[in-house]
Design a protein around this motif. Structure first.
Motif, PDB file in Angstrom:
ATOM      1  N   ALA A  31       0.834  -1.201   0.000  1.00 60.62           N
ATOM      2  CA  ALA A  31       0.000   0.000   0.000  1.00 60.62           C
ATOM      3  C   ALA A  31       0.871   1.254   0.000  1.00 60.62           C
ATOM      4  N   GLN A  32       1.997   1.218   0.728  1.00 59.99           N
ATOM      5  CA  GLN A  32       2.892   2.367   0.783  1.00 59.99           C
ATOM      6  C   GLN A  32       3.560   2.616  -0.566  1.00 59.99           C
ATOM      7  N   ILE A  33       3.943   1.537  -1.261  1.00 62.11           N
ATOM      8  CA  ILE A  33       4.594   1.670  -2.562  1.00 62.11           C
ATOM      9  C   ILE A  33       3.581   2.133  -3.603  1.00 62.11           C
ATOM     10  N   GLY A  34       2.359   1.617  -3.504  1.00 60.94           N
ATOM     11  CA  GLY A  34       1.296   2.012  -4.419  1.00 60.94           C
ATOM     12  C   GLY A  34       0.858   0.892  -5.333  1.00 60.94           C
ATOM     13  N   ASN A  35      -0.335   1.031  -5.885  1.00 60.90           N
ATOM     14  CA  ASN A  35      -0.907   0.079  -6.847  1.00 60.90           C
ATOM     15  C   ASN A  35      -1.182  -1.303  -6.257  1.00 60.90           C
ATOM     16  N   LYS A  36      -1.477  -1.387  -4.980  1.00 61.17           N
ATOM     17  CA  LYS A  36      -1.750  -2.688  -4.359  1.00 61.17           C
ATOM     18  C   LYS A  36      -3.105  -3.208  -4.822  1.00 61.17           C
ATOM     19  N   PRO A  37      -3.133  -4.427  -5.398  1.00 59.80           N
ATOM     20  CA  PRO A  37      -4.415  -5.009  -5.807  1.00 59.80           C
ATOM     21  C   PRO A  37      -5.274  -5.358  -4.589  1.00 59.80           C
ATOM     22  N   TYR A  39      -7.143  -7.866  -4.105  1.00 65.13           N
ATOM     23  CA  TYR A  39      -7.183  -9.290  -3.778  1.00 65.13           C
ATOM     24  C   TYR A  39      -5.987  -9.744  -2.930  1.00 65.13           C
ATOM     25  N   ILE A  40      -4.995  -8.882  -2.727  1.00 63.34           N
ATOM     26  CA  ILE A  40      -3.864  -9.221  -1.860  1.00 63.34           C
ATOM     27  C   ILE A  40      -4.156  -8.656  -0.475  1.00 63.34           C
ATOM     28  N   GLU A  41      -4.298  -9.550   0.497  1.00 56.92           N
ATOM     29  CA  GLU A  41      -4.682  -9.178   1.854  1.00 56.92           C
ATOM     30  C   GLU A  41      -3.448  -9.045   2.752  1.00 56.92           C
ATOM     31  N   PHE A  42      -3.287  -7.879   3.380  1.00 59.73           N
ATOM     32  CA  PHE A  42      -2.207  -7.656   4.333  1.00 59.73           C
ATOM     33  C   PHE A  42      -2.554  -8.379   5.630  1.00 59.73           C
ATOM     34  N   LEU A  43      -1.611  -9.188   6.140  1.00 57.29           N
ATOM     35  CA  LEU A  43      -1.837  -9.929   7.382  1.00 57.29           C
ATOM     36  C   LEU A  43      -1.132  -9.299   8.578  1.00 57.29           C
ATOM     37  N   GLU A  44       0.186  -9.048   8.442  1.00 51.97           N
ATOM     38  CA  GLU A  44       0.943  -8.513   9.575  1.00 51.97           C
ATOM     39  C   GLU A  44       2.291  -8.004   9.115  1.00 51.97           C
ATOM     40  N   CYS A  45       2.951  -7.289  10.017  1.00 52.71           N
ATOM     41  CA  CYS A  45       4.329  -6.856   9.798  1.00 52.71           C
ATOM     42  C   CYS A  45       5.053  -6.946  11.131  1.00 52.71           C
ATOM     43  N   ALA A  63      -6.025 -15.602  -2.443  1.00 54.12           N
ATOM     44  CA  ALA A  63      -6.673 -16.851  -2.825  1.00 54.12           C
ATOM     45  C   ALA A  63      -5.990 -17.444  -4.053  1.00 54.12           C
ATOM     46  N   GLY A  64      -6.007 -18.772  -4.137  1.00 49.36           N
ATOM     47  CA  GLY A  64      -5.402 -19.453  -5.278  1.00 49.36           C
ATOM     48  C   GLY A  64      -5.958 -18.977  -6.609  1.00 49.36           C
ATOM     49  N   ARG A  65      -7.245 -18.645  -6.634  1.00 47.94           N
ATOM     50  CA  ARG A  65      -7.862 -18.180  -7.893  1.00 47.94           C
ATOM     51  C   ARG A  65      -7.247 -16.863  -8.386  1.00 47.94           C
ATOM     52  N   ASP A  66      -6.578 -16.111  -7.474  1.00 45.66           N
ATOM     53  CA  ASP A  66      -5.963 -14.834  -7.842  1.00 45.66           C
ATOM     54  C   ASP A  66      -4.454 -14.931  -8.055  1.00 45.66           C
ATOM     55  N   ALA A  67      -3.904 -16.132  -7.957  1.00 44.38           N
ATOM     56  CA  ALA A  67      -2.451 -16.291  -8.006  1.00 44.38           C
ATOM     57  C   ALA A  67      -1.862 -15.884  -9.357  1.00 44.38           C
ATOM     58  N   ARG A  72       1.425 -11.913 -12.336  1.00 44.36           N
ATOM     59  CA  ARG A  72       1.597 -10.873 -13.368  1.00 44.36           C
ATOM     60  C   ARG A  72       1.905  -9.514 -12.730  1.00 44.36           C
ATOM     61  N   TYR A  73       1.137  -9.172 -11.706  1.00 43.40           N
ATOM     62  CA  TYR A  73       1.337  -7.901 -11.003  1.00 43.40           C
ATOM     63  C   TYR A  73       2.762  -7.810 -10.438  1.00 43.40           C
ATOM     64  N   LEU A  74       3.218  -8.869  -9.767  1.00 39.94           N
ATOM     65  CA  LEU A  74       4.546  -8.858  -9.159  1.00 39.94           C
ATOM     66  C   LEU A  74       5.656  -8.802 -10.200  1.00 39.94           C
ATOM     67  N   ASP A  75       5.422  -9.420 -11.359  1.00 37.13           N
ATOM     68  CA  ASP A  75       6.387  -9.332 -12.450  1.00 37.13           C
ATOM     69  C   ASP A  75       6.442  -7.902 -12.997  1.00 37.13           C
ATOM     70  N   GLU A  76       5.275  -7.321 -13.270  1.00 30.40           N
ATOM     71  CA  GLU A  76       5.220  -5.968 -13.850  1.00 30.40           C
ATOM     72  C   GLU A  76       5.758  -4.906 -12.895  1.00 30.40           C
ATOM     73  N   GLN A  77       5.390  -4.980 -11.643  1.00 28.46           N
ATOM     74  CA  GLN A  77       5.762  -3.955 -10.674  1.00 28.46           C
ATOM     75  C   GLN A  77       7.161  -4.147 -10.088  1.00 28.46           C
ATOM     76  N   PHE A  78       7.564  -5.423  -9.905  1.00 27.39           N
ATOM     77  CA  PHE A  78       8.773  -5.697  -9.132  1.00 27.39           C
ATOM     78  C   PHE A  78       9.730  -6.673  -9.814  1.00 27.39           C
ATOM     79  N   GLN A  79       9.455  -7.064 -11.041  1.00 28.95           N
ATOM     80  CA  GLN A  79      10.301  -7.995 -11.797  1.00 28.95           C
ATOM     81  C   GLN A  79      10.535  -9.306 -11.051  1.00 28.95           C
TER      82      GLN A  79
END
Length: 140
Positions: A31-37, A39-45, A63-67, A72-79
């Motif tokens: 969320a801090q970096i930006g563009n967080k989908p 369907y990705i749920e933050f659990l803890e830090c 969820a597995g259905r969103d994997a 794709r998102y992690l490849d595009e945003q973070f290689q």
């Protein structure tokens, strides 16, 4: 005399204050970096002070259905490399991202728990995949 000291010391203090960076804070890094989908749920830090770069570690799940969308998102945003099957889990080598604004370095890792699912097309049968993001607080 006091005026001379304030003229000399004032700019030095201002330079020091502007070059000092606030210490990184644990939180929802995506969320801090930006563009967080959504369907990705933050659990803890939490902090991991015993590890080499003393990272702050944020954990997420999806969820597995969103994997495939997350991959794709992690490849595009973070290689981050694509997930692959190894033994009994789906995972990938960690990705690395340096935020151009803050210059902070993040390591990203995504994987599933143990599963019998051995085809990408069946990822929806996996309850959850987990994403871990480490914010290095010390450079290696």
């Amino acid at each position: 005399m006091n005026r001379c000291l304030s003229i000399l010391i004032g700019p030095a203090l201002l330079t020091l204050a502007s070059s000092a960076q606030a210490a990184p804070v644990c939180g929802d890094f995506l969320a801090q970096i930006g563009n967080k989908p959504a369907y990705i749920e933050f659990l803890e830090c939490h902090a991991e002070p015993e590890l080499q770069t003393k990272p702050l570690r944020a954990t997420y799940r999806l969820a597995g259905r969103d994997a495939q969308a997350a991959e794709r998102y992690l490849d595009e945003q973070f290689q981050m490399p694509p997930l692959r099957r190894s033994c009994c889990v789906w995972d990938a080598p960690p990705g690395f991202y340096r935020d151009p604004r803050s210059q902070l370095g993040y390591s990203l890792f995504m994987g599933s728990a143990e599963t019998f699912v051995d085809r990408r097309e069946a990822w929806g049968d996996i309850d959850y995949f987990y994403l871990t993001i480490d914010l290095d607080t010390e450079e290696p």
